[in-house]
Design a protein around this motif. Structure first.
Motif, short mmCIF file in Angstrom:
data_model
loop_
_atom_site.label_atom_id
_atom_site.label_comp_id
_atom_site.label_asym_id
_atom_site.label_seq_id
_atom_site.Cartn_x
_atom_site.Cartn_y
_atom_site.Cartn_z
N LEU A 154 15.80 -23.07 -11.50
CA LEU A 154 16.50 -21.86 -11.88
C LEU A 154 16.35 -20.82 -10.78
N MET A 155 17.46 -20.18 -10.38
CA MET A 155 17.45 -19.23 -9.28
C MET A 155 16.88 -17.89 -9.72
N LEU A 156 16.30 -17.18 -8.75
CA LEU A 156 15.78 -15.85 -9.00
C LEU A 156 15.91 -15.00 -7.74
N ASN A 157 15.92 -13.68 -7.94
CA ASN A 157 15.92 -12.71 -6.85
C ASN A 157 14.67 -11.85 -6.95
N THR A 158 14.12 -11.48 -5.82
CA THR A 158 12.90 -10.68 -5.80
C THR A 158 13.05 -9.53 -4.81
N TYR A 195 10.05 -3.80 1.59
CA TYR A 195 11.43 -3.90 2.07
C TYR A 195 12.36 -3.51 0.92
N PRO A 196 12.46 -2.23 0.59
CA PRO A 196 13.17 -1.80 -0.62
C PRO A 196 14.66 -2.10 -0.61
N ASP A 197 15.26 -2.28 0.53
CA ASP A 197 16.71 -2.50 0.61
C ASP A 197 17.08 -3.97 0.75
N GLU A 198 16.12 -4.87 0.63
CA GLU A 198 16.39 -6.29 0.80
C GLU A 198 16.05 -7.07 -0.45
N VAL A 199 16.82 -8.13 -0.67
CA VAL A 199 16.61 -9.02 -1.80
C VAL A 199 16.26 -10.40 -1.26
N PHE A 200 15.17 -10.99 -1.75
CA PHE A 200 14.73 -12.32 -1.33
C PHE A 200 15.02 -13.29 -2.47
N SER A 201 15.68 -14.38 -2.12
CA SER A 201 16.08 -15.37 -3.13
C SER A 201 15.11 -16.55 -3.14
N GLY A 202 15.00 -17.18 -4.28
CA GLY A 202 14.15 -18.36 -4.43
C GLY A 202 14.52 -19.11 -5.69
N GLU A 203 13.69 -20.05 -6.07
CA GLU A 203 13.94 -20.80 -7.29
C GLU A 203 12.61 -21.19 -7.93
N ILE A 204 12.67 -21.39 -9.24
CA ILE A 204 11.48 -21.78 -9.98
C ILE A 204 11.09 -23.20 -9.59
N ALA A 205 9.83 -23.40 -9.22
CA ALA A 205 9.34 -24.72 -8.83
C ALA A 205 8.57 -25.38 -9.96
N THR A 206 7.71 -24.62 -10.65
CA THR A 206 6.85 -25.19 -11.68
C THR A 206 6.68 -24.20 -12.81
N SER A 260 2.70 -19.03 -17.42
CA SER A 260 2.71 -18.83 -15.97
C SER A 260 3.84 -19.62 -15.34
N VAL A 261 4.51 -18.99 -14.38
CA VAL A 261 5.63 -19.61 -13.67
C VAL A 261 5.38 -19.46 -12.18
N ARG A 262 5.68 -20.51 -11.43
CA ARG A 262 5.54 -20.47 -9.97
C ARG A 262 6.90 -20.76 -9.34
N ALA A 263 7.31 -19.84 -8.46
CA ALA A 263 8.57 -20.01 -7.73
C ALA A 263 8.28 -20.14 -6.25
N GLU A 264 9.26 -20.63 -5.50
CA GLU A 264 9.13 -20.78 -4.06
C GLU A 264 10.22 -19.98 -3.36
N LEU A 265 9.80 -19.25 -2.30
CA LEU A 265 10.71 -18.43 -1.52
C LEU A 265 10.63 -18.83 -0.06
N GLU A 266 11.80 -18.91 0.58
CA GLU A 266 11.83 -19.16 2.02
C GLU A 266 11.28 -17.93 2.76
N ASN A 267 10.50 -18.19 3.81
CA ASN A 267 9.91 -17.08 4.58
C ASN A 267 9.83 -17.46 6.05
N SER A 268 10.95 -17.95 6.57
CA SER A 268 10.96 -18.42 7.96
C SER A 268 10.69 -17.30 8.96
N ASP A 269 11.02 -16.06 8.60
CA ASP A 269 10.77 -14.94 9.52
C ASP A 269 9.37 -14.37 9.36
N GLY A 270 8.61 -14.84 8.37
CA GLY A 270 7.22 -14.44 8.23
C GLY A 270 6.99 -13.02 7.74
#
Length: 351
Positions: A199-203, A208-219, A232-242
């Motif tokens: 399931l998709m989510l936005n965070t 970074y108040p003007d940015e939205v980071f996308s991810g999905e529920i993993a577990t 408890s829910v665990r999601a994963e977010l891409e963070n290639s820029d660190g």
């Protein structure tokens, strides 16, 4: 001749007066878009892999091969402790192994010529295997003097120096894998049936108040907390820029019941008791006429409303001028709002 000239002028004045008497309206298109029911929560970020490296032996630091915040690769040597004594033991064991190997080879040659007993050959081979085992034990000990990166990641601050004495369990440096971030948050148990992996989510985060980071529920957790009645829910977010870091507080919006639906501006809705209506704009070559239509609405969000029944995509409806609009009445269409043109701009252009 004078009477013929006055007739068209009268008609023109009559048409102008009629046009001015028509109610002025502004329209908007009903659009088909992706819609979902948001579920909000607060979560904390953690690295996909995270470890604090420490020593397992007591000795002095001889070498440091990293800088603060450096990206390191799996297996890279980060810290080496002084191991001169162990290296000397290794060289002695290797020399002993070479001696026993030669003895074993000579015994085998003598046996081939029936000049040595078989027991002597077996004893020499046994002593050789013992020497091999001693070397492996020393090499295992030497590995404790070399602290390597167990996975690729970014090291933290370096709070140690060459020549410092370290002891077992002493924290030397942190290592975090930041390419993928894990976001842990809690959800009330009443929403458990709506959650599923993928399931998709936005965070968002205050950093970074003007940015939205996308991810999905993993577990999804296997237990519900009996005190908070949350899972408890665990999601994963891409963070290639660190940019995301472990420990960050994140505002989470889970996109539930993702669907394609018709959406219109909320200003177009006319409530009447428990019923809802819109004013449809029907255009022909000669006239623009209004038609009142009942609709069934769904969720409301950010000035928009979901239409379940009553409208089709691209239907034109009134969003401004509803006070004077009547069913079946002709109207003057000022313009149509879109992403680039708002109601105020259309009203100013019509002055």
């Amino acid at each position: 001749m004078l009477r013929l000239a006055l007739v068209p002028l009268t008609l023109l004045l009559s048409n102008a007066t009629m046009a001015q008497s028509l109610p002025s309206v502004i329209g908007a298109r009903a659009v088909m878009t992706t819609w979902s029911d948001p579920l909000e929560a607060l979560g904390t970020l953690r690295a996909e892999e995270s470890v604090t490296l420490s020593a397992t032996v007591t000795d002095i630091i001889a070498e440091i091969n990293f800088r603060d915040g450096e990206q390191v690769e799996e297996g890279q040597l980060l810290i080496r402790l002084k191991d001169a004594e162990e290296q000397a033991q290794l060289r002695a064991s290797q020399a002993l192994r070479e001696e026993r190997l030669n003895a074993s080879n000579r015994a085998s040659q003598l046996q081939d010529r029936n000049l040595a007993a078989r027991a002597d050959v077996e004893d020499s081979r046994s002593r050789l295997r013992q020497a091999d085992a001693d070397i492996q034990a020393i090499e295992a000990q030497l590995a404790n003097y070399q602290i390597k990166a167990p996975f690729s990641g970014r090291v933290g601050f370096r709070n140690i120096s060459i020549g410092a004495l370290v002891t077992p369990g002493m924290e030397l440096v942190t290592l975090d894998k930041l390419d993928i971030m894990q976001l842990d948050f809690g959800v009330p148990e009443v929403f458990l049936g709506r959650l599923s992996p993928g399931l998709m989510l936005n965070t968002t985060t205050a950093a970074y108040p003007d940015e939205v980071f996308s991810g999905e529920i993993a577990t999804i957790g296997t237990r519900v907390d009996p005190v908070t009645r949350s899972v408890s829910v665990r999601a994963e977010l891409e963070n290639s820029d660190g940019r995301l870091r472990p420990g960050m507080l994140m505002k989470v919006i889970v996109q539930q019941r993702v669907r394609d639906t018709i959406v219109i501006p909320e200003a177009a809705i006319e409530p009447s008791g428990d019923r809802h209506f819109v004013m449809l704009i029907e255009q022909t070559d000669d006239t623009t006429r209004l038609a009142r239509r009942e609709v069934a609405i769904g969720e409301r969000r950010n000035g928009e409303v979901e239409i379940l029944e009553g409208l089709a995509p691209d239907d034109l409806i009134v969003v401004h001028g509803l006070q004077l609009a009547r069913d079946g009445q002709e109207a003057r269409l000022i313009g149509i709002v879109d992403d680039e043109t708002g109601i105020r701009a259309l009203l100013e252009a019509d002055r």
